[in-house]
Scaffold this active site. Structure first.
Site, mmCIF file in Angstrom:
data_model
loop_
_atom_site.group_PDB
_atom_site.id
_atom_site.type_symbol
_atom_site.label_atom_id
_atom_site.label_comp_id
_atom_site.label_asym_id
_atom_site.label_seq_id
_atom_site.Cartn_x
_atom_site.Cartn_y
_atom_site.Cartn_z
ATOM 1 N N LYS A 136 -3.371 8.087 -0.631
ATOM 2 C CA LYS A 136 -2.539 7.619 0.489
ATOM 3 C C LYS A 136 -2.871 8.416 1.754
ATOM 4 O O LYS A 136 -3.027 7.843 2.841
ATOM 5 C CB LYS A 136 -1.050 7.789 0.151
ATOM 6 C CG LYS A 136 -0.547 6.750 -0.840
ATOM 7 C CD LYS A 136 0.742 7.160 -1.525
ATOM 8 C CE LYS A 136 1.050 6.214 -2.675
ATOM 9 N NZ LYS A 136 2.117 6.689 -3.564
ATOM 10 N N GLN A 178 7.345 10.393 -4.244
ATOM 11 C CA GLN A 178 6.523 9.863 -5.333
ATOM 12 C C GLN A 178 7.273 9.909 -6.665
ATOM 13 O O GLN A 178 7.859 10.923 -7.044
ATOM 14 C CB GLN A 178 5.214 10.681 -5.413
ATOM 15 C CG GLN A 178 4.236 10.211 -6.457
ATOM 16 C CD GLN A 178 3.637 8.842 -6.174
ATOM 17 O OE1 GLN A 178 3.392 8.480 -5.024
ATOM 18 N NE2 GLN A 178 3.413 8.073 -7.215
ATOM 19 N N ASP A 209 8.813 2.465 0.954
ATOM 20 C CA ASP A 209 8.733 1.899 -0.402
ATOM 21 C C ASP A 209 9.646 0.668 -0.538
ATOM 22 O O ASP A 209 9.528 -0.088 -1.492
ATOM 23 C CB ASP A 209 9.214 2.929 -1.433
ATOM 24 C CG ASP A 209 8.083 3.757 -2.022
ATOM 25 O OD1 ASP A 209 6.989 3.210 -2.212
ATOM 26 O OD2 ASP A 209 8.317 4.951 -2.296
HETATM 27 N N1 GUN Z 1 4.973 5.711 -8.397
HETATM 28 C C1 GUN Z 1 4.221 4.667 -8.815
HETATM 29 N N2 GUN Z 1 4.219 3.684 -7.884
HETATM 30 C C2 GUN Z 1 4.991 4.132 -6.861
HETATM 31 C C3 GUN Z 1 5.365 3.557 -5.602
HETATM 32 O O1 GUN Z 1 4.997 2.431 -5.223
HETATM 33 N N3 GUN Z 1 6.149 4.341 -4.830
HETATM 34 C C4 GUN Z 1 6.572 5.570 -5.211
HETATM 35 N N4 GUN Z 1 7.357 6.251 -4.386
HETATM 36 N N5 GUN Z 1 6.261 6.112 -6.358
HETATM 37 C C5 GUN Z 1 5.471 5.393 -7.181
#
Ligand code: GUN
Length: 294
Positions: A54, A98, A121
């Site tokens: 990211k 996360q 998100d």
């Molecule tokens: N863990 C796995 N996929 C995601 C996601 O799309 N967002 C977040 N915050 N954690 C994740």
């Protein structure tokens, strides 16, 4: 029946990122650099990989990014304090905590402390509610990415039978909501199936569009898929593979080799849905910066 067309998530993700460039340039004219903060608690290797990709993706587009790394012993109060600090940080337009989080942390409780306008998100109850009534501005990244894949390949959802296997808050529930919505790239007849569904094979066999988001390696086989179905595989599962340097390889929830002979379109793992999640996260961060306007 010829083998399925392989949906190229990397190509679609690239086109989404290209579409962000002029928006980012316009924000910069107003001295706004869209900024994303990712909070990583503990040392889950998959989470570290995601968070690093990211940050790299932000750099490539000239966006600002920060990764806040904390030990697995972090308390819930400390995490909420970090989130509140980011809510007030003017350099940050998008915040991502996360998942998964250590067990002492109540994830939904942390989510409600996010500023809804920085919740890239789309997990905050305000954004979930807005999505449900068809007014979502920040949609969850993986579900929205799936819709964008279908759109890019001009796969109509109108009036189609869509079956979603999996009922998670991150993927199953929201993708079902988006597909059932009134509107473009929606208007599907949606069924949600899950681990307790008794006639799973029959339910999956009805699907014109089958979305597998259950987290079990190679779970969906050709017997469960209708001839000509569009198959979207959201799974990312590690399975042992002594022939690989790392000792494992990634496979989806769909048995790709058998299902590709029966489907009309199929997403591979890796290279299908995965790249879209990051592209949509960047897109939401740009949208958040535009909405916040400073
Ligand atoms: N863990 C796995 N996929 C995601 C996601 O799309 N967002 C977040 N915050 N954690 C994740």
């Amino acid at each position: 029946m010829t083998a399925a067309i392989i949906i190229d998530g990397k190509e679609v993700a690239k086109s989404i990122r290209q579409g962000l460039r002029p928006r980012i340039a316009k924000l910069k004219e107003n001295e706004i650099v869209p900024g994303l903060a990712a909070v990583l608690v503990g040392d889950n290797p998959a989470s570290q990989t995601y968070v690093n990709s990211k940050a790299k993706a932000c750099d490539k587009l000239g966006m600002y990014s920060e990764v806040i790394r904390k030990p697995a012993s972090l308390s819930q109060e400390e995490l909420i304090e970090i989130v509140e600090g980011l809510n007030a940080n003017r350099k940050i337009h998008g915040i991502l905590v996360q998942s998964p989080l250590p067990e002492q942390i109540d994830e939904p409780e942390v989510t409600v402390h996010l500023s809804p306008e920085k919740d890239v998100d789309g997990f905050h109850p305000f954004n979930v509610g807005q999505m449900l009534i068809g007014r979502g501005k920040l949609l969850p990244c993986t579900p929205h990415g799936i819709i964008k894949l279908l759109e890019y390949y001009e796969i109509s959802t109108e009036g189609k039978e869509a079956v979603v296997v999996g009922r998670s808050n991150i993927v199953g529930k929201p993708v079902a909501v988006l597909l059932m919505q009134k509107g473009k790239m929606a208007n599907a007849t949606v069924t949600i199936a899950h681990s307790r569904t008794s006639n799973l094979r029959e339910v999956c066999g009805r699907a014109d569009i089958l979305i597998a988001a259950i987290g079990r390696a190679n779970f969906i086989n050709a017997d469960m898929v209708k001839e000509g179905a569009v198959v979207i595989d959201v799974g990312i599962n590690r399975i042992d593979d002594p022939n690989r340097e790392k000792g494992y390889r990634l496979v989806g929830d769909v048995d790709f080799e058998s299902v590709k002979e029966k489907a009309s379109y199929i997403t591979p793992v890796p290279g299908g849905v995965g790249p879209m999640t990051i592209a949509m996260l960047l897109s939401n961060t740009v949208t958040a910066a535009e909405n916040i306007g400073c």
